[in-house]
Every structure is written in C-alpha cells, then in structure tokens.
Motif scaffolding. Structure first.
Motif, PDB file in Angstrom:
ATOM      1  N   CYS A   1      49.941  92.621  77.866  1.00 22.71           N
ATOM      2  CA  CYS A   1      50.655  93.699  78.544  1.00 22.71           C
ATOM      3  C   CYS A   1      52.150  93.500  78.331  1.00 22.71           C
ATOM      4  CB  CYS A   1      50.332  93.699  80.040  1.00 22.71           C
ATOM      5  SG  CYS A   1      51.123  95.058  80.956  1.00 22.71           S
ATOM      6  N   LEU A   2      52.834  94.607  78.081  1.00 20.33           N
ATOM      7  CA  LEU A   2      54.293  94.630  77.952  1.00 20.33           C
ATOM      8  C   LEU A   2      54.852  95.476  79.089  1.00 20.33           C
ATOM      9  CD1 LEU A   2      54.265  95.731  74.218  1.00 20.33           C
ATOM     10  CD2 LEU A   2      54.724  93.405  74.979  1.00 20.33           C
ATOM     11  N   ALA A   3      55.973  95.041  79.656  1.00 18.91           N
ATOM     12  CA  ALA A   3      56.625  95.823  80.702  1.00 18.91           C
ATOM     13  C   ALA A   3      58.027  95.273  80.935  1.00 18.91           C
ATOM     14  CB  ALA A   3      55.825  95.779  82.009  1.00 18.91           C
ATOM     15  N   PRO A   4      58.945  96.087  81.465  1.00 22.74           N
ATOM     16  CA  PRO A   4      60.251  95.570  81.855  1.00 22.74           C
ATOM     17  C   PRO A   4      60.094  94.417  82.846  1.00 22.74           C
ATOM     18  CG  PRO A   4      60.217  97.960  81.957  1.00 22.74           C
ATOM     19  CD  PRO A   4      58.800  97.525  81.726  1.00 22.74           C
ATOM     20  N   ALA A   5      61.081  93.552  82.878  1.00 23.77           N
ATOM     21  CA  ALA A   5      60.970  92.310  83.641  1.00 23.77           C
ATOM     22  C   ALA A   5      60.586  92.540  85.101  1.00 23.77           C
ATOM     23  CB  ALA A   5      62.281  91.532  83.548  1.00 23.77           C
ATOM     24  N   ALA A   6      61.165  93.525  85.752  1.00 21.79           N
ATOM     25  CA  ALA A   6      60.871  93.757  87.169  1.00 21.79           C
ATOM     26  C   ALA A   6      59.410  94.143  87.380  1.00 21.79           C
ATOM     27  CB  ALA A   6      61.785  94.846  87.727  1.00 21.79           C
ATOM     28  N   LEU A   7      58.877  94.981  86.487  1.00 26.74           N
ATOM     29  CA  LEU A   7      57.471  95.347  86.589  1.00 26.74           C
ATOM     30  C   LEU A   7      56.569  94.176  86.207  1.00 26.74           C
ATOM     31  CD1 LEU A   7      57.369  98.970  85.095  1.00 26.74           C
ATOM     32  CD2 LEU A   7      57.427  98.274  87.487  1.00 26.74           C
ATOM     33  N   MET A   8      56.959  93.421  85.180  1.00 24.31           N
ATOM     34  CA  MET A   8      56.137  92.288  84.757  1.00 24.31           C
ATOM     35  C   MET A   8      56.065  91.216  85.833  1.00 24.31           C
ATOM     36  SD  MET A   8      54.046  91.209  82.588  1.00 24.31           S
ATOM     37  CE  MET A   8      54.261  92.397  81.265  1.00 24.31           C
TER      38      MET A   8
ATOM     39  N   LEU B   1      57.273  96.814  64.252  1.00 23.05           N
ATOM     40  CA  LEU B   1      56.592  98.113  64.246  1.00 23.05           C
ATOM     41  C   LEU B   1      57.439  99.233  64.825  1.00 23.05           C
ATOM     42  CD1 LEU B   1      52.994  97.092  65.366  1.00 23.05           C
ATOM     43  CD2 LEU B   1      53.712  97.761  63.081  1.00 23.05           C
ATOM     44  N   TYR B   2      58.160  98.939  65.907  1.00 24.46           N
ATOM     45  CA  TYR B   2      58.808 100.005  66.668  1.00 24.46           C
ATOM     46  C   TYR B   2      60.314  99.828  66.827  1.00 24.46           C
ATOM     47  CZ  TYR B   2      53.859 100.341  67.805  1.00 24.46           C
ATOM     48  OH  TYR B   2      52.494 100.417  67.705  1.00 24.46           O
ATOM     49  N   GLY B   3      60.837  98.698  66.360  1.00 29.88           N
ATOM     50  CA  GLY B   3      62.275  98.463  66.480  1.00 29.88           C
ATOM     51  C   GLY B   3      62.743  98.279  67.902  1.00 29.88           C
ATOM     52  N   VAL B   4      61.853  97.797  68.766  1.00 29.55           N
ATOM     53  CA  VAL B   4      62.201  97.576  70.173  1.00 29.55           C
ATOM     54  C   VAL B   4      62.041  96.097  70.508  1.00 29.55           C
ATOM     55  CG1 VAL B   4      61.585  99.901  70.890  1.00 29.55           C
ATOM     56  CG2 VAL B   4      59.854  98.111  70.937  1.00 29.55           C
ATOM     57  N   SER B   5      62.784  95.665  71.497  1.00 29.46           N
ATOM     58  CA  SER B   5      62.791  94.250  71.853  1.00 29.46           C
ATOM     59  C   SER B   5      62.196  94.029  73.233  1.00 29.46           C
ATOM     60  CB  SER B   5      64.233  93.717  71.822  1.00 29.46           C
ATOM     61  OG  SER B   5      64.285  92.365  72.201  1.00 29.46           O
ATOM     62  N   TYR B   6      61.162  93.203  73.305  1.00 27.76           N
ATOM     63  CA  TYR B   6      60.589  92.741  74.574  1.00 27.76           C
ATOM     64  C   TYR B   6      60.819  91.243  74.677  1.00 27.76           C
ATOM     65  CZ  TYR B   6      58.324  97.144  75.788  1.00 27.76           C
ATOM     66  OH  TYR B   6      58.087  98.449  76.151  1.00 27.76           O
ATOM     67  N   ASN B   7      61.387  90.826  75.793  1.00 25.06           N
ATOM     68  CA  ASN B   7      61.725  89.420  76.005  1.00 25.06           C
ATOM     69  C   ASN B   7      60.446  88.619  76.213  1.00 25.06           C
ATOM     70  OD1 ASN B   7      62.539  86.899  77.002  1.00 25.06           O
ATOM     71  ND2 ASN B   7      64.362  87.769  77.970  1.00 25.06           N
ATOM     72  N   PRO B   8      60.134  87.660  75.323  1.00 30.01           N
ATOM     73  CA  PRO B   8      58.892  86.898  75.489  1.00 30.01           C
ATOM     74  C   PRO B   8      58.866  86.042  76.758  1.00 30.01           C
ATOM     75  CG  PRO B   8      60.227  85.971  73.733  1.00 30.01           C
ATOM     76  CD  PRO B   8      60.870  87.259  74.115  1.00 30.01           C
ATOM     77  N   GLU B   9      60.014  85.781  77.333  1.00 31.19           N
ATOM     78  CA  GLU B   9      60.067  84.988  78.560  1.00 31.19           C
ATOM     79  C   GLU B   9      59.674  85.790  79.790  1.00 31.19           C
ATOM     80  OE1 GLU B   9      60.530  81.891  79.091  1.00 31.19           O
ATOM     81  OE2 GLU B   9      61.795  81.006  77.521  1.00 31.19           O
ATOM     82  N   THR B  10      60.064  87.061  79.822  1.00 34.30           N
ATOM     83  CA  THR B  10      59.967  87.822  81.074  1.00 34.30           C
ATOM     84  C   THR B  10      59.224  89.147  80.973  1.00 34.30           C
ATOM     85  OG1 THR B  10      62.102  88.879  80.607  1.00 34.30           O
ATOM     86  CG2 THR B  10      62.134  86.832  81.918  1.00 34.30           C
ATOM     87  N   GLU B  11      58.863  89.605  79.770  1.00 32.74           N
ATOM     88  CA  GLU B  11      58.342  90.964  79.623  1.00 32.74           C
ATOM     89  C   GLU B  11      57.001  91.047  78.909  1.00 32.74           C
ATOM     90  OE1 GLU B  11      62.424  93.571  79.676  1.00 32.74           O
ATOM     91  OE2 GLU B  11      61.796  92.788  77.710  1.00 32.74           O
ATOM     92  N   ILE B  12      56.341  89.914  78.707  1.00 25.35           N
ATOM     93  CA  ILE B  12      55.056  89.898  77.993  1.00 25.35           C
ATOM     94  C   ILE B  12      54.107  88.956  78.713  1.00 25.35           C
ATOM     95  CG2 ILE B  12      53.879  89.367  75.823  1.00 25.35           C
ATOM     96  CD1 ILE B  12      56.540  89.905  74.376  1.00 25.35           C
ATOM     97  N   THR B  13      52.872  89.406  78.918  1.00 22.63           N
ATOM     98  CA  THR B  13      51.821  88.557  79.488  1.00 22.63           C
ATOM     99  C   THR B  13      50.557  88.703  78.650  1.00 22.63           C
ATOM    100  OG1 THR B  13      52.690  88.814  81.730  1.00 22.63           O
ATOM    101  CG2 THR B  13      50.429  88.031  81.532  1.00 22.63           C
ATOM    102  N   VAL B  14      49.974  87.581  78.278  1.00 24.11           N
ATOM    103  CA  VAL B  14      48.696  87.570  77.568  1.00 24.11           C
ATOM    104  C   VAL B  14      47.586  87.704  78.605  1.00 24.11           C
ATOM    105  CG1 VAL B  14      47.197  86.277  75.996  1.00 24.11           C
ATOM    106  CG2 VAL B  14      49.697  86.118  75.769  1.00 24.11           C
ATOM    107  N   THR B  15      46.613  88.571  78.335  1.00 21.91           N
ATOM    108  CA  THR B  15      45.582  88.885  79.321  1.00 21.91           C
ATOM    109  C   THR B  15      44.177  88.643  78.775  1.00 21.91           C
ATOM    110  OG1 THR B  15      45.503  91.205  78.619  1.00 21.91           O
ATOM    111  CG2 THR B  15      47.048  90.631  80.393  1.00 21.91           C
ATOM    112  N   ALA B  16      43.228  88.603  79.671  1.00 28.65           N
ATOM    113  CA  ALA B  16      41.819  88.432  79.296  1.00 28.65           C
ATOM    114  C   ALA B  16      41.249  89.783  78.892  1.00 28.65           C
ATOM    115  CB  ALA B  16      41.036  87.815  80.438  1.00 28.65           C
ATOM    116  N   GLY B  17      41.767  90.316  77.812  1.00 26.48           N
ATOM    117  CA  GLY B  17      41.361  91.626  77.328  1.00 26.48           C
ATOM    118  C   GLY B  17      42.217  92.726  77.924  1.00 26.48           C
ATOM    119  N   ALA B  18      42.126  93.915  77.323  1.00 27.34           N
ATOM    120  CA  ALA B  18      42.931  95.039  77.786  1.00 27.34           C
ATOM    121  C   ALA B  18      42.463  95.562  79.139  1.00 27.34           C
ATOM    122  CB  ALA B  18      42.887  96.163  76.755  1.00 27.34           C
TER     123      ALA B  18
END
Length: 385
Positions: free
Chosen positions: A248-255, A83-100
């Motif tokens: 939620c998506l965020a840079p590794a340090a924030l995640m 969609l956006y041509g950006v890369s988020y590392n699935p190991e360190t920058e993505i968390t599945v949550t119980a809703g938004a």
C-alpha cells in the motif's frame, strides 16, 4: 463438544459464501476446466522461486520489520518513480502487506467509522462492501452500465455529502476489464477537490493493460494522490497469488494510520518472499513485459471463440474476459454457470453476484491467465455450446 448456548449476533449476517469458493469447489468436483477463480495455471519465474529459496537458506526466516523490509520498500519507491515519475518515501509512505485484500481491509479499517458512507462501483470486488459494513459504515453503490461499464461522474458528484468518507475505484476493473481514462481521473480529481473524501485506488492489475493503453494510477494526479491509499499486488504481477504479498502507498499521515491497524492485523509479512522480491524488482522487464504477455493470451482466447454463440467486447486490462450468453439461454447467470460446470465441464464466474440487487446482464467472467493448452481446451468447449 457442548452446544454453544449463548446467542451470537453476526456482524455480517447477509454475507454468503464467496462465489469464488463455490465455483472452484464445483469445478474440482466436476473435474472441469477452471477459468473461474483468478489465478494462473502456470508457474512463477523459476529465478524468483530460487531467490526465495536462497533467502530461506540465508536465514531470512524470522519476523520482518512491521512496514516491510527497507530494501523492498525502496524498490517499490523506485518502481513508482520509473513508471509514473512520482516519489513515495520508503520510510513513511509504503507498507508491504499480506496481499492486496489485506491492504484494502486495513485502509478501510483505519478510515471508516460508524455511519460513514463509502461510494463503490458495481460490479465490485467482493471484499469492499463487507469490510465497510464490518466497521459500521454504509456502502453507497453506483451500478455501472453493463454495456460499457463507464462511470457517470455527475451521479457520483450528486452522491457526495458530509457523510462521505471514501470512494473506492478499481482500474483496470475486475470483472469488466475496463480501464479508467485520464479524463475519468481528472473528473474524479475535480469532484474531490475541496472535500475531505479519501480515495482507495485498487490497482492490482496495473501491469496488465492492452492495446497500447496507459495505466492511469491515482499517483499521477496530485489532488488524488494526496488523499489516496493505492493498493497493488505482487501475486497478480508475478503469477504467485498464493504467496499473498502486496503493498500500500499513501501520504505519510494516512500511512501512519494505516500502520496502526496493520501492526495488530498481520504485524509483518513473509520475510524470505520480501527479500526475493526486492532483488527481482531490480530488473524492470520482469513486470514491464506483462501487458504483451497477457495480450497474447487474450487475443488467442478471443480468436478461438470468435465463431461461438457468445458475444464479447475485448478486455482492456486484467486477465479476465466477459462473455455474454444472451443469444444462448434465458437462464440466470448463476444457473448457467453451474450448468456449464456440471454438463460441459468448464467453470466461470457469474457477474450478477457483484452487481447491485443482483442485476443479471447475462455475463460470465472467464480467466485467461492460463496456458495456451488450457485456453484451447476451454475454447473448444465454448464453441460447442
């Protein structure tokens, strides 16, 4: 049961019952057409439901990994790339949550301390301010112009200080249906440059944008993405709000900080649903068609009420439409919403409850994520008022 004798001091003494609970309960009591709370009255894709069922049958019924199963995080990463041509590392920058909402709560909990300030734009989703206050922060409210809901970025710039910890944006915007433009995002990027201010970008309606407009995700702007928690919702996207699954998506340090709170809040999210969503996301058209799908509903609803006494500016995104009733009555929006539900059997949401100091611009919010039959029934009522 013995009476509790000790004094209990509420951490949120000013928080009333949610207007969504109030209006939905009233709609149920009055057997009214319910265009108040934002959920579809049609089913999710039967294929997706079967995928969840299959995951259960195949034994995916125990705890999922704390950040979410890897296949789903990878699918989310691939969606962002597409969609956006950006890369988020699935190991360190993505968390599945119980809703938004849980993702929003967790991002604020991980970031906001006592006396921190958080800039929010009103009308605002009603979880923002209470969560800020729960953790000792102070919400600095910017009231949007009720005519066009545009943001005064010079005013925003003037409000930033050493105490500002975060700004929360919501695009497409609930309840107005307005979207932030590329120019809006560039102005925000310039304002936040050379500051330590975080960004919480609520993008739960990212796939519901009309009139060939494009969603301007914070992920598209490097100087925003590097400081942003981006929140999304599968419930909004795939017509299953009751599954309460988002991410939620965020840079590794924030995640890393986000997950410190997440692990003690919900720990992990519904496992079979995650398995199904990971498979379902492999077909991009399952979400790419949504703008056209909901634009047809918006256009149908507005065509049916064009001769009513309500006035409106067509929504640019979300599945909500504001209708202004200043030509009908001088009642407050709350009183009029209640009367509509009781006397005319149609339920909506008054907007003043989301505004600063209860500003009443004579607008009601109607949800058009409904079957065509429901929309026609609702429109017939509105045209008689």
């Amino acid at each position: 049961m013995p009476t509790y004798k000790h004094r209990f001091q509420s951490k949120l003494p000013e928080v009333p019952q949610s207007i969504f609970s109030v209006m939905s309960a009233l709609a149920h009591k009055e057997n009214a057409v319910n265009l108040s709370q934002g959920f579809p009255d049609f089913e999710s894709d039967s294929k997706l439901i079967q995928m969840v069922n299959n995951a259960m049958i195949n034994g995916k019924n125990q705890y999922a990994p704390m950040p979410g199963i890897f296949s789903l995080r990878r699918a989310i990463s691939e969606k962002m790339e597409l969609l956006y041509g950006v890369s988020y590392n699935p190991e360190t920058e993505i968390t599945v949550t119980a809703g938004a909402t849980q993702a929003i709560f967790t991002a604020i909990a991980a970031s906001v301390k006592k006396d921190d300030e958080v800039i929010i734009f009103k009308p605002a989703y009603d979880c923002y301010q209470p969560t800020i206050e729960l953790f000792g922060g102070k919400a600095i409210s910017v009231q949007l112009n009720p005519e066009d809901f545009k943001i005064d970025w010079e005013l925003v710039k003037s409000l930033i200080s050493d105490r500002t910890k975060m700004i929360i944006i919501n695009t497409p915007h609930n309840p107005s249906g307005r979207i932030l433009s590329k120019q809006d995002m560039l102005q925000l990027e310039a304002i936040l440059q050379n500051t330590n201010v975080l960004l919480l970008s609520d993008e739960v309606y990212e796939h519901i944008i009309f009139d060939e407009e494009q969603h301007q995700s914070a992920a598209l702007f490097p100087a925003l993405a590097e400081r942003a928690f981006i929140v999304a919702s599968f419930g909004k996207t795939f017509h299953n709000t009751g599954w309460k699954t988002g991410y939620c998506l965020a840079p590794a340090a924030l995640m890393k900080e986000f997950q410190k709170v997440h692990q003690f809040n919900v720990f992990s999210v519904n496992h079979p649903t995650q398995v199904a969503l990971a498979e379902y996301l492999k077909t991009p058209n399952n979400y790419l068609h949504l703008s056209n799908f909901y634009q047809q509903k918006r256009d149908l609803f507005l065509s049916l009420i064009k001769d009513s006494c309500f006035t409106f500016v067509p929504s640019k995104g979300t599945y909500f439409q504001l209708l202004n009733f200043k030509n009908i009555t001088n009642e407050t929006d709350v009183d009029f919403a209640i009367r509509l539900t009781k006397e005319h059997k149609i339920a909506s949401i008054p907007i003043s409850v989301f505004n600063e100091a209860g500003l009443d611009s004579k607008n009601l919010r109607f949800c058009f994520a409904k079957t065509d039959e429901t929309l026609k029934q609702a429109a017939a009522i509105l045209c008689k008022i």
